[in-house]
Design a protein around this motif. Structure first.
Motif, PDB file in Angstrom:
ATOM      1  N   ARG A  75     -18.617   8.410  23.201  1.00  0.00           N
ATOM      2  CA  ARG A  75     -17.336   8.222  22.510  1.00  0.00           C
ATOM      3  C   ARG A  75     -16.173   8.220  23.490  1.00  0.00           C
ATOM      4  O   ARG A  75     -15.355   7.288  23.509  1.00  0.00           O
ATOM      5  CB  ARG A  75     -17.129   9.330  21.483  1.00  0.00           C
ATOM      6  N   ASN A 129     -17.830   6.347  11.216  1.00  0.00           N
ATOM      7  CA  ASN A 129     -17.461   6.672  12.593  1.00  0.00           C
ATOM      8  C   ASN A 129     -16.359   5.764  13.124  1.00  0.00           C
ATOM      9  O   ASN A 129     -15.490   6.218  13.878  1.00  0.00           O
ATOM     10  CB  ASN A 129     -18.691   6.608  13.498  1.00  0.00           C
ATOM     11  N   GLY A 136     -16.029   4.193  17.906  1.00  0.00           N
ATOM     12  CA  GLY A 136     -16.771   4.761  16.782  1.00  0.00           C
ATOM     13  C   GLY A 136     -17.953   3.902  16.366  1.00  0.00           C
ATOM     14  O   GLY A 136     -19.041   4.411  16.071  1.00  0.00           O
ATOM     15  N   ALA A 152     -21.927   4.971  16.699  1.00  0.00           N
ATOM     16  CA  ALA A 152     -22.707   4.965  15.462  1.00  0.00           C
ATOM     17  C   ALA A 152     -24.011   4.204  15.637  1.00  0.00           C
ATOM     18  O   ALA A 152     -25.072   4.635  15.177  1.00  0.00           O
ATOM     19  CB  ALA A 152     -21.890   4.357  14.328  1.00  0.00           C
TER      20      ALA A 152
END
Length: 310
Positions: free
Chosen positions: A87, A179, A118, A122
């Protein structure tokens, strides 16, 4: 709001930001695993067995022992370590790609970079790890002989054997939506909280105290759970179902229709309170750790710039 351009700035490399995020992830996992177990049990409860956060925790401890609150810790800690590394690192990469020639980043581009980070986490990390975590957490009892899944590796292998490779990516669509939305809100809000509360801007070398970082991280993380509650409930339900146990939800949109129709619209926000008790404190921990690491390297880079011959 764009970044301040009047002061000297530097940008820590994506690798260092990824490293800082991974260390923060370890700290978060150790502190907040019980709240994640409670959240998962509440979201999977369709019979009303569990009554609130405290009641759920008491029921789990009474029936399964205290250790049950740390079920799934190994995949959870591994998942958080890898997730935060990806991230923080990928967000930094996307931000660097979106900066203009002067190195500035508009709010719109900051939101876009967060959303892309995100989506990346994910698809690469979050979905398969959460499938394993949720299937471990939904098991009741502590005797391994009576449990369907004996551990993270056994759970992953069993899922692959029974449900195929797609089984490990069950619920990928709501996970991507959750996400992507979460990180879009998080990185934008954290930047603006730092600027508004502490006059801290990316790359300026200003070192926030752990308390300041925790405050910004906590406040920035409060928005996401409200916005993504339905995605999270649908994701959890889809990940928990197996071919052996029967497939109730054929897809993300099917879950979005069936859950409120059968249980009421508020069922789409089941587990919201434990999410609010887990995610903002978790982000407070992560940012308190990662900001110290990135702040150190920012200061080192700025000092090197100032000492470099013109």
């Amino acid at each position: 709001m764009s970044e301040e351009g009047n002061k000297a700035h530097t940008h820590v490399s994506p690798l260092l930001k990824g490293f800082a995020g991974s260390i923060g992830g370890v700290a978060e996992a150790a502190c907040l695993q019980p709240m994640d177990v409670i959240k998962t049990r509440l979201q999977l409860d369709q019979t009303g067995k569990y009554k609130g956060i405290v009641g759920t925790g008491q029921t789990i401890i009474k029936e399964e022992g205290v250790r049950a609150l740390w079920k799934g810790l190994t995949p959870f800690a591994t998942h958080l370590t890898l997730k935060y590394a990806l991230r923080m690192g990928s967000n930094s990469v996307y931000q660097n790609l979106l900066r203009d020639q002067d190195g500035k980043l508009t709010s719109g581009k900051r939101l876009l970079a967060g959303m892309m980070a995100g989506v990346t986490e994910a698809l690469v990390i979050v979905t398969p790890f959460e499938v394993v975590k949720i299937r471990l957490q939904q098991q009741k009892g502590l005797s391994k002989e009576l449990l369907r899944y004996k551990g993270p590796v056994h759970c992953a292998v069993t899922t692959l054997r029974e449900d195929g490779i797609r089984g490990l990516w069950s619920g990928a669509t709501p996970t991507v939506m959750r996400n992507g939305t979460n990180q879009m809100c998080l990185f934008w809000a954290k930047h603006n909280m730092d600027a508004m509360l502490w006059d801290k801007h990316d790359g300026d070398g200003k070192q926030l105290s752990p308390v300041q970082s925790m405050t910004s991280g906590f406040l920035a993380a409060c928005l996401g759970p409200f916005a993504t509650g339905p995605f999270d409930v649908a994701k959890t339900r889809m990940m928990a179902q197996t071919k052996a146990g029967g497939i109730k939800y054929t897809g993300f949109f099917d879950a979005l229709i069936k859950i409120p129709r059968e249980e009421g619209i508020m069922a789409m926000w089941k587990g919201l309170l434990p999410r609010l008790l887990r995610i903002p404190p978790g982000q407070a921990i992560v940012w308190a750790v990662s900001d110290q690491i990135t702040g150190y390297f920012e200061r080192q880079a700025l000092a090197a710039q100032q000492q470099a011959p013109l």
